[in-house]
Design a protein around this motif. Structure first.
Motif, short mmCIF file in Angstrom:
data_model
loop_
_atom_site.label_atom_id
_atom_site.label_comp_id
_atom_site.label_asym_id
_atom_site.label_seq_id
_atom_site.Cartn_x
_atom_site.Cartn_y
_atom_site.Cartn_z
N PRO A 206 1.02 -1.80 0.50
CA PRO A 206 -0.09 -0.14 0.05
C PRO A 206 0.74 0.91 0.48
O PRO A 206 0.51 1.90 -0.25
N GLU A 207 2.23 1.46 1.19
CA GLU A 207 2.91 2.53 0.84
C GLU A 207 3.40 2.99 -0.68
O GLU A 207 3.96 3.79 -0.92
N ASP A 208 3.05 1.94 -1.23
CA ASP A 208 4.35 1.66 -3.24
C ASP A 208 3.30 2.80 -3.97
O ASP A 208 3.54 2.99 -4.89
N ILE A 209 1.68 2.68 -3.17
CA ILE A 209 1.21 3.83 -4.38
C ILE A 209 0.86 5.06 -3.59
O ILE A 209 0.70 5.10 -2.24
N VAL A 210 1.26 5.88 -4.57
CA VAL A 210 1.15 7.88 -4.23
C VAL A 210 0.12 8.27 -4.24
O VAL A 210 -0.28 8.48 -5.70
N LYS A 211 -0.68 8.85 -3.70
CA LYS A 211 -1.82 9.49 -3.62
C LYS A 211 -1.32 11.23 -4.04
O LYS A 211 -0.61 11.57 -3.38
N THR A 212 -1.80 11.21 -5.51
CA THR A 212 -1.33 12.85 -5.65
C THR A 212 -2.75 13.74 -5.23
O THR A 212 -3.03 13.56 -6.04
N LEU A 213 -2.06 14.93 -4.30
CA LEU A 213 -3.23 15.56 -4.01
C LEU A 213 -3.01 16.95 -4.86
O LEU A 213 -1.67 17.59 -4.29
N VAL A 214 -4.17 17.07 -5.16
CA VAL A 214 -3.62 18.87 -5.65
C VAL A 214 -4.77 19.75 -4.51
O VAL A 214 -5.66 19.46 -3.87
N VAL A 215 -4.34 20.52 -3.79
CA VAL A 215 -4.29 20.87 -2.84
C VAL A 215 -4.37 22.78 -2.63
O VAL A 215 -3.17 22.88 -3.52
#
Length: 159
Positions: free
Chosen positions: A41-50
């Protein structure tokens, strides 16, 4: 507007980034997505637009098993207001729908902040289009986008 996957490929090539786009079935959870991709799970990275108060944006790259730490990110950016934008604002800011967002090929090159825990890993992330994952070396991505690397995450709240 060109096909999102073409935008990602073109932008990656322009920055000398070696990426792999892989079609994948829809997953109902992070654990299922990781299992489908043969990852942790830690190898999947969320790209959050802030969104900042001045209507500019930034990207935060957070491992899938962690959550964004708003206090840490605000301190790093030097502002006291940050928030996740509504889906239509995220789309307008990046050219990508939520759930597919990646800094690669974004319609605007917003600054990138990467959680320190992704350094040294090969990661999977949004590929600009639903049903695809993008694989990239995190260090190459950080270098290509001159990302700021810092501890900007916290443990995810239990659900």
């Amino acid at each position: 507007m060109p096909d999102p996957l073409d935008r990602v490929r073109t932008a990656a090539a322009a920055r000398g980034l070696d990426i792999e786009l892989r079609e994948r079935p829809q997953a109902s959870s992070l654990a299922e997505a990781a299992s489908l991709l043969g990852l942790q799970p830690e190898d999947i990275v969320k790209t959050l637009v802030v969104k900042r108060a001045d209507d500019t944006y930034l990207f935060a790259l957070i491992p899938g098993d962690l959550a964004i730490s708003w206090p840490k990110l605000r301190a790093l950016v030097g502002v006291n207001k940050l928030r996740l934008p509504e889906p239509e604002l995220a789309l307008a800011a990046t050219g990508y729908e939520r759930g597919t967002i990646t800094p690669i090929g974004s319609s605007t090159d917003w600054p990138v902040y990467a959680d320190a825990s992704i350094v040294g890993r090969r990661i999977a992330m949004g590929a600009g289009a639903h049903g695809y994952s993008l694989f990239v070396d995190a260090d190459e991505l950080i270098a290509a986008y001159d990302a700021t690397v810092a501890d900007i995450s916290q443990l995810a709240a239990a659900r």
